[in-house]
Design a protein around this motif. Structure first.
Motif, mmCIF file in Angstrom:
data_model
loop_
_atom_site.group_PDB
_atom_site.id
_atom_site.type_symbol
_atom_site.label_atom_id
_atom_site.label_comp_id
_atom_site.label_asym_id
_atom_site.label_seq_id
_atom_site.Cartn_x
_atom_site.Cartn_y
_atom_site.Cartn_z
ATOM 1 N N VAL A 154 0.850 -1.200 0.000
ATOM 2 C CA VAL A 154 0.000 0.000 0.000
ATOM 3 C C VAL A 154 0.885 1.250 0.000
ATOM 4 O O VAL A 154 0.656 2.186 -0.776
ATOM 5 C CB VAL A 154 -0.984 -0.012 1.203
ATOM 6 C CG1 VAL A 154 -1.746 1.302 1.300
ATOM 7 C CG2 VAL A 154 -1.957 -1.182 1.085
ATOM 8 N N SER A 160 -4.413 -0.600 -3.184
ATOM 9 C CA SER A 160 -5.168 0.383 -2.402
ATOM 10 C C SER A 160 -5.833 -0.350 -1.241
ATOM 11 O O SER A 160 -6.103 -1.554 -1.344
ATOM 12 C CB SER A 160 -6.223 1.056 -3.283
ATOM 13 O OG SER A 160 -7.271 0.145 -3.523
ATOM 14 N N PRO A 161 -6.113 0.357 -0.135
ATOM 15 C CA PRO A 161 -6.747 -0.315 1.012
ATOM 16 C C PRO A 161 -8.044 -1.016 0.607
ATOM 17 O O PRO A 161 -8.361 -2.078 1.142
ATOM 18 C CB PRO A 161 -7.026 0.842 1.986
ATOM 19 C CG PRO A 161 -5.992 1.863 1.646
ATOM 20 C CD PRO A 161 -5.756 1.755 0.165
ATOM 21 N N GLU A 162 -8.759 -0.440 -0.348
ATOM 22 C CA GLU A 162 -10.035 -1.036 -0.768
ATOM 23 C C GLU A 162 -9.844 -2.381 -1.467
ATOM 24 O O GLU A 162 -10.754 -3.192 -1.545
ATOM 25 C CB GLU A 162 -10.808 -0.094 -1.698
ATOM 26 C CG GLU A 162 -11.353 1.158 -1.030
ATOM 27 C CD GLU A 162 -10.256 2.121 -0.585
ATOM 28 O OE1 GLU A 162 -9.210 2.206 -1.272
ATOM 29 O OE2 GLU A 162 -10.434 2.761 0.459
ATOM 30 N N GLN A 163 -8.650 -2.562 -2.014
ATOM 31 C CA GLN A 163 -8.402 -3.839 -2.718
ATOM 32 C C GLN A 163 -8.090 -4.982 -1.758
ATOM 33 O O GLN A 163 -8.017 -6.132 -2.171
ATOM 34 C CB GLN A 163 -7.228 -3.680 -3.694
ATOM 35 C CG GLN A 163 -7.588 -2.907 -4.957
ATOM 36 C CD GLN A 163 -6.345 -2.649 -5.793
ATOM 37 O OE1 GLN A 163 -5.346 -2.107 -5.309
ATOM 38 N NE2 GLN A 163 -6.402 -3.039 -7.048
ATOM 39 N N ASP A 165 -8.797 -7.772 0.419
ATOM 40 C CA ASP A 165 -9.912 -8.663 0.731
ATOM 41 C C ASP A 165 -9.350 -9.977 1.274
ATOM 42 O O ASP A 165 -8.144 -10.084 1.511
ATOM 43 C CB ASP A 165 -10.799 -8.888 -0.502
ATOM 44 C CG ASP A 165 -10.016 -9.451 -1.684
ATOM 45 O OD1 ASP A 165 -8.867 -9.884 -1.490
ATOM 46 O OD2 ASP A 165 -10.562 -9.461 -2.804
#
Ligand code: IPE
Ligand code: IPE
Ligand code: MG
Length: 261
Positions: A154, A160-163, A165
């Motif tokens: 990151v 990205s943090p949203e990626q 999972d």
């Protein structure tokens, strides 16, 4: 004949090999001789799992917290590990077993690490079973190490943090290609996880036996797998949705209750 359904073997069995000290106590022997007998059980059970056709076996051999044991015991365990690596290369080759390791291996004494790396390299091409030793291993430490690696990506702008999972977390564990265990066996009766594979066992079936690790035999392994084969794995779904309910219970309808270990 062992009564197992060989088409429904667990693909990965993990074992918390506990009770070496108590076994030695019971025989009036020093703890280290319990560990020695435990190492023989490792050979026995690895061969048994291979004969049954289990593709992956992971053994908890030394935890991160075990570094807090008395120095004398740690030294004896490390010496035993080195001996085991030397003496078992032949057994691994004969049985076509690949050896792997997971944990904070850099804390192992350098001679042990050298032997370990050598045996892993010598068996890397063997494909009948993967035997993984969890050494200097802790489940929380593994998640900390994975978090650090992900955080680095990151920071470098590669993620990205949203990626982030479940798949990303899984990919940053020590051995991301090892499937999650289906069955976790703990010997010597303790009903706890002791920081083993915390992420990977989220839907694993648990089996606890009072048998102490040095006394654990192929028959005990078969019994554990038989108990596993009686379980209905639902993964959060209802029994009716579970594909296994049809397989296990056949036309006779659902069996009530869980079969304990
Ligand atoms: C398991 O046996 C082996 C290791 C943790 C290294 P123990 O040494 O924990 O044996 P007990 O639990 O004292 O009987
Ligand atoms: C778990 O056994 C670790 C291994 C088998 C290597 P321990 O004996 O260390 O676990 P606790 O301390 O009883 O929880
Ligand atoms: Mg113990």
């Amino acid at each position: 004949m062992n009564g197992l359904d060989l088409t429904r073997l667990p693909k990965h069995i993990a074992v918390i090999m506990d009770g070496n000290g108590r076994w030695a106590d019971g025989q009036g022997l020093p703890r280290i001789l319990g560990h020695r007998a435990g190492a023989e059980a490792v050979r026995r059970i690895a061969e048994a799992a291979r004969e049954l056709g289990v593709p992956a076996l992971t053994l908890y051999a030394f935890s991160w917290e075990n570094w807090d044991r008395p120095d004398e015991e740690i030294q004896a365990l490390m010496a035993l590990l080195e001996q085991f690596l030397d003496s078992e290369l032949g057994t691994l080759r004969k049985n076509q077993i690949r050896l792997r390791a997971m944990g904070r291996l850099d804390r192992l004494p350098s001679t042990v690490l050298r032997h370990l790396n050598q045996v892993m390299a010598d068996t890397a091409h063997l494909d009948q079973m993967t035997l993984t030793l969890a050494l200097s291993y802790g489940g929380r430490q593994e998640l900390v190490d994975a978090s650090r690696r992900i955080a680095r990506l990151v920071c470098e702008g590669r993620l990205s943090p949203e990626q982030i999972d479940e798949a990303v977390v899984s990919r940053h564990l020590y051995l991301p290609d090892l499937p999650d265990p289906d069955l976790l066996i703990r010997t010597s009766g303790e009903q706890r996880l002791s920081n083993f594979l915390l992420w990977q066992i989220s839907y694993c079936e648990l089996y606890v036996t009072p048998t102490l690790w040095p006394a654990f035999t192929k028959d005990d392994l078969v019994q554990a797998i038989a108990a596993y084969q009686q379980r209905e794995r639902r993964f959060g779904k209802t029994g009716a949705q579970s594909p296994q309910s049809a397989q296990i219970n056949g036309a006779s309808g659902r069996r009530g209750g869980e079969v304990g270990g």
